[in-house]
Design an enzyme around this catalytic site. Structure first.
Site, PDB file in Angstrom:
ATOM      1  N   GLU A   4      -7.154  42.634   5.978  1.00 33.19           N
ATOM      2  CA  GLU A   4      -6.760  44.203   6.430  1.00 33.19           C
ATOM      3  C   GLU A   4      -6.980  45.079   5.353  1.00 33.19           C
ATOM      4  O   GLU A   4      -7.288  44.710   4.180  1.00 33.19           O
ATOM      5  CB  GLU A   4      -5.383  43.943   6.735  1.00 33.19           C
ATOM      6  CG  GLU A   4      -4.974  43.021   7.899  1.00 33.19           C
ATOM      7  CD  GLU A   4      -3.730  43.357   8.692  1.00 33.19           C
ATOM      8  OE1 GLU A   4      -2.735  43.127   8.130  1.00 33.19           O
ATOM      9  OE2 GLU A   4      -3.730  43.443   9.890  1.00 33.19           O
ATOM     10  N   GLU A  47      -3.294  37.196   9.471  1.00 31.54           N
ATOM     11  CA  GLU A  47      -2.613  37.426   8.135  1.00 31.54           C
ATOM     12  C   GLU A  47      -1.177  36.485   8.019  1.00 31.54           C
ATOM     13  O   GLU A  47      -0.239  36.842   8.921  1.00 31.54           O
ATOM     14  CB  GLU A  47      -2.061  38.749   8.007  1.00 31.54           C
ATOM     15  CG  GLU A  47      -3.308  39.884   8.085  1.00 31.54           C
ATOM     16  CD  GLU A  47      -3.987  39.659   6.843  1.00 31.54           C
ATOM     17  OE1 GLU A  47      -3.669  38.880   5.774  1.00 31.54           O
ATOM     18  OE2 GLU A  47      -5.183  40.158   6.329  1.00 31.54           O
ATOM     19  N   ASN A  94       8.923  41.832   9.253  1.00 36.27           N
ATOM     20  CA  ASN A  94       9.282  42.180   8.019  1.00 36.27           C
ATOM     21  C   ASN A  94       8.767  43.738   7.758  1.00 36.27           C
ATOM     22  O   ASN A  94       9.522  44.575   6.978  1.00 36.27           O
ATOM     23  CB  ASN A  94       8.694  41.482   6.971  1.00 36.27           C
ATOM     24  CG  ASN A  94       7.303  41.193   6.929  1.00 36.27           C
ATOM     25  OD1 ASN A  94       6.637  41.488   7.637  1.00 36.27           O
ATOM     26  ND2 ASN A  94       6.920  40.495   5.808  1.00 36.27           N
ATOM     27  N   CYS A 107       5.264  38.362   2.718  1.00 37.19           N
ATOM     28  CA  CYS A 107       4.183  37.112   2.817  1.00 37.19           C
ATOM     29  C   CYS A 107       3.570  36.784   1.485  1.00 37.19           C
ATOM     30  O   CYS A 107       3.331  35.752   0.886  1.00 37.19           O
ATOM     31  CB  CYS A 107       3.041  37.410   3.765  1.00 37.19           C
ATOM     32  SG  CYS A 107       2.273  38.893   3.720  1.00 37.19           S
TER      33      CYS A 107
HETATM   34  P1  NDP Z   1       6.121  34.186  13.579  1.00 35.33           P
HETATM   35  O1  NDP Z   1       4.697  33.355  13.165  1.00 35.33           O
HETATM   36  O2  NDP Z   1       7.171  33.476  14.109  1.00 35.33           O
HETATM   37  O3  NDP Z   1       5.697  35.225  14.666  1.00 35.33           O
HETATM   38  C1  NDP Z   1       4.575  36.099  14.682  1.00 35.33           C
HETATM   39  C2  NDP Z   1       4.420  36.916  15.666  1.00 35.33           C
HETATM   40  O4  NDP Z   1       3.953  36.087  16.632  1.00 35.33           O
HETATM   41  C3  NDP Z   1       5.784  37.255  16.541  1.00 35.33           C
HETATM   42  O5  NDP Z   1       5.416  38.528  17.257  1.00 35.33           O
HETATM   43  C4  NDP Z   1       5.781  36.246  17.566  1.00 35.33           C
HETATM   44  O6  NDP Z   1       6.532  36.646  18.825  1.00 35.33           O
HETATM   45  C5  NDP Z   1       4.434  36.018  17.791  1.00 35.33           C
HETATM   46  N1  NDP Z   1       4.144  34.592  18.510  1.00 35.33           N
HETATM   47  C6  NDP Z   1       4.913  33.593  18.307  1.00 35.33           C
HETATM   48  N2  NDP Z   1       4.216  32.458  19.233  1.00 35.33           N
HETATM   49  C7  NDP Z   1       3.072  32.770  19.823  1.00 35.33           C
HETATM   50  C8  NDP Z   1       2.013  32.652  20.494  1.00 35.33           C
HETATM   51  N3  NDP Z   1       2.174  31.091  20.911  1.00 35.33           N
HETATM   52  N4  NDP Z   1       1.091  33.309  20.984  1.00 35.33           N
HETATM   53  C9  NDP Z   1       1.162  34.624  20.452  1.00 35.33           C
HETATM   54  N5  NDP Z   1       2.017  35.139  19.792  1.00 35.33           N
HETATM   55  C10 NDP Z   1       3.086  34.230  19.286  1.00 35.33           C
HETATM   56  O7  NDP Z   1       6.308  34.942  12.320  1.00 35.33           O
HETATM   57  P2  NDP Z   1       7.706  35.707  12.008  1.00 35.33           P
HETATM   58  O8  NDP Z   1       7.793  36.791  12.693  1.00 35.33           O
HETATM   59  O9  NDP Z   1       8.744  34.904  11.518  1.00 35.33           O
HETATM   60  O10 NDP Z   1       7.180  36.315  10.502  1.00 35.33           O
HETATM   61  C11 NDP Z   1       7.264  35.684   9.083  1.00 35.33           C
HETATM   62  C12 NDP Z   1       5.939  35.107   8.909  1.00 35.33           C
HETATM   63  O11 NDP Z   1       4.848  36.017   8.955  1.00 35.33           O
HETATM   64  C13 NDP Z   1       5.800  34.332   7.601  1.00 35.33           C
HETATM   65  O12 NDP Z   1       5.429  33.194   7.462  1.00 35.33           O
HETATM   66  C14 NDP Z   1       5.085  35.324   6.926  1.00 35.33           C
HETATM   67  O13 NDP Z   1       4.547  34.891   5.567  1.00 35.33           O
HETATM   68  C15 NDP Z   1       4.106  35.942   7.776  1.00 35.33           C
HETATM   69  N6  NDP Z   1       3.670  37.128   7.188  1.00 35.33           N
HETATM   70  C16 NDP Z   1       2.224  37.363   6.732  1.00 35.33           C
HETATM   71  C17 NDP Z   1       2.036  38.421   6.350  1.00 35.33           C
HETATM   72  C18 NDP Z   1       0.447  38.617   5.854  1.00 35.33           C
HETATM   73  O14 NDP Z   1       0.112  39.908   5.982  1.00 35.33           O
HETATM   74  N7  NDP Z   1      -0.126  37.647   5.560  1.00 35.33           N
HETATM   75  C19 NDP Z   1       2.849  39.668   6.344  1.00 35.33           C
HETATM   76  C20 NDP Z   1       4.061  39.408   6.691  1.00 35.33           C
HETATM   77  C21 NDP Z   1       4.484  38.204   7.435  1.00 35.33           C
HETATM   78  P3  NDP Z   1       8.271  36.619  18.509  1.00 35.33           P
HETATM   79  O15 NDP Z   1       8.627  36.170  17.118  1.00 35.33           O
HETATM   80  O16 NDP Z   1       8.818  38.027  19.072  1.00 35.33           O
HETATM   81  O17 NDP Z   1       8.733  35.196  19.243  1.00 35.33           O
END
Ligand code: NDP
Length: 485
Positions: free
Chosen positions: A459, A251, A154, A285
């Site tokens: 953060e 996060e 995002n 998020c």
């Molecule tokens: P995901 O949890 O699907 O993915 C997050 C990242 O982790 C991606 O780069 C993903 O790679 C990677 N990833 C996935 N599986 C693994 C693994 N087993 N080991 C290491 N890395 C892995 O989240 P989204 O990208 O769909 O983002 C949305 C989510 O993020 C929402 O739940 C949102 O609430 C949260 N979010 C939290 C924030 C905060 O600051 N608290 C801010 C913004 C979002 P890939 O997707 O390339 O497979």
């Protein structure tokens, strides 16, 4: 896409762009049209190895530089980002689909804020002197070493900077993996850091899906993992990091409450609810997606909310008049449409929106449900799209209990003119990042992060320094050593 800011290759390692077409191709789709605008390749094991060994090798010399020197580089990077804000914002819009109206003020600019803020702090990271009679202890705040950053889709520029800037300020090196959905922007952050004078290898970017993230997290050379992502991914990454006794910052997601009392200024409360649900088309998020409205103002609130939501301008994100963009991917759009369907089936009252917009791209109309109850799926699960649930309440005690009845604890907000009540309610809410008569402000000076399943660590602010450094304590004896034998 032909754009001056378009990155030249998939990865950025040791100060330069690197391609390895043996990696799985990842198409980059512009969410506003569904067109493919670029291709990157997932990192092969050779690329992952190159990034980690480069970062490991570069870290020690970077940590030996003075904080002033490191800080100067970060602040120079901030200046470059601000100078190029327009181009970087256009790239962010291509990467995410978010309207330029937003990206011009919220992405490269907030990344630059982080680089400037942590650049400013770098020289002040000192230890303590603890006198013990003739002897003394001194402490040093040292870098953790090699850090891995993993981002969600995002805020690709902001996330790279929110992790990279404090990590580098403390003398760490970083390997950053963006979400496969938005791979472009972090590469520009790496490029700008080099231009600002960062030594090659201290900030590297590799592309890939979860398996690349997994390879980074489990590597024994890695000292710290900072993830922005969903709760399920957070649990996996936290567990993998624990195996290697690594530091973590998590996060994660949320289902945050926004509580509006009868005495609130209605237009400000509606504005807070709009900012807390529809900014970035709801892909934030910390969004306050459970909007609890006290019964006395409920219908007035809903009427004003529907009226103002009707003013959202859906359209070409590159047109600065557009105030509401598409979902980041077709898949995310379908997930959100599934939740909207569930809301209808489970008996929530649709106030506005409720369907895909009749236009190209992955647009969903900003959607408001009223009469939502605590047990409905749309009130329990994180949707990550433009779907606001409005719930009614009678008393303060009741609303606080219901607001806390969730596994999440990222954010919370309250609107009321009664300041005693505002502080009391916030004091009783289980959340990390809170707002009074506002919603979703996230300045770099303020700590950001969640409690419960929403995360570990913080953060931004001086808190982030604690999560990217550790304290060494040194006992200094002035006299002789006494021993039993
Ligand atoms: P995901 O949890 O699907 O993915 C997050 C990242 O982790 C991606 O780069 C993903 O790679 C990677 N990833 C996935 N599986 C693994 C693994 N087993 N080991 C290491 N890395 C892995 O989240 P989204 O990208 O769909 O983002 C949305 C989510 O993020 C929402 O739940 C949102 O609430 C949260 N979010 C939290 C924030 C905060 O600051 N608290 C801010 C913004 C979002 P890939 O997707 O390339 O497979």
């Amino acid at each position: 896409m032909t754009h001056p800011a378009q990155p030249k290759a998939s990865h950025f390692i040791n100060g330069e762009y690197i391609e390895d077409t043996a990696g799985t191709p990842i198409p980059v789709i512009y969410a506003a049209t569904g067109e493919q605008i670029a291709t990157v390749h997932a990192a092969t094991p050779a690329i992952v190895e190159q990034a980690l060994s480069t970062a490991k090798a570069a870290q020690k010399a970077w940590a030996r530089m003075t904080g002033t020197e490191r800080g100067r580089i970060l602040r120079r990077a901030a200046d470059i980002m601000r100078e190029r804000n327009h181009d970087l914002s256009v790239l962010e819009t291509y990467d995410t689909g978010k309207p330029l109206q937003e990206t011009l003020v919220a992405d490269a600019t907030s990344g630059a804020d982080a680089l400037e803020y942590f650049g400013g702090l770098a020289a002040s990271l000192t230890g303590e002197h603890i006198p013990l009679g003739e002897d003394w202890v001194y402490t040093k705040r040292e870098a953790l070493g090699l850090c891995v950053g993993i981002g969600a889709w995002n805020y690709p520029t902001q996330i790279a900077c929110w992790k990279g800037a404090p990590a580098l300020a403390c003398g760490n090196a970083m390997v950053f993996k963006p979400s496969e959905t938005t791979p472009l922007c972090a590469l520009k952050v790496a490029e700008i850091l080099i231009e600002a004078g960062a030594p090659a290898g201290v900030f590297n970017v590799v592309q890939g899906m979860g398996e690349v993230g997994g390879a980074l997290v489990t590597d024994p050379r890695v000292d710290k993992v900072s993830l922005t992502g969903s709760v399920p991914t957070g649990k996996k990454v936290y567990a993998a990091a624990a195996e290697g006794m690594k530091h973590v910052t998590m996060e994660l997601g949320g289902k945050s409450p926004l509580i509006i009392f009868d005495d609130a200024d209605i237009d400000n409360a509606v504005g807070g609810a709009i900012n807390g649900n529809f900014y970035s088309s709801g892909q934030v998020c910390s969004n306050g997606t459970r909007v609890f409205v006290q019964k006395g103002i409920k219908e007035k609130f809903l009427a004003r909310l529907a009226e103002r939501t009707g003013n959202a301008i859906l359209g070409d994100p590159m047109d600065e008049a557009t105030s509401f963009g598409p979902m980041v991917t077709e898949n995310q759009m379908n997930i959100v449409l599934g939740y909207i369907q569930k809301g209808k089936e489970e008996g929530a009252r649709l106030i506005c929106g409720g369907k895909r917009a009749d236009m190209d791209g992955y647009f969903i109309e900003p959607t408001v449900f009223a009469d939502v109850t605590d047990d409905m799926t749309i009130a329990r699960e994180e949707i990550f799209g433009p779907v606001m649930s409005v719930l009614d309440f009678d008393t303060e005690e009741e609303v606080v209990a219901r607001a806390n009845d969730t596994e999440f604890g990222l954010s919370a907000g309250v609107f009321t003119k009664d300041f005693t009540r505002a502080h009391r309610v916030i004091g009783n809410l289980e959340a990390g990042s809170c707002f009074i008569n506002s919603y979703n402000d996230a300045p770099v000076e303020a700590p950001f992060g969640g409690v419960k399943a929403s995360g570990v660590g913080r953060e931004n602010s001086k808190e982030a320094i604690k999560h990217f450094s550790q304290v060494k304590s040194v006992y200094v004896r002035m006299g002789d050593v006494e021993a039993a034998f």
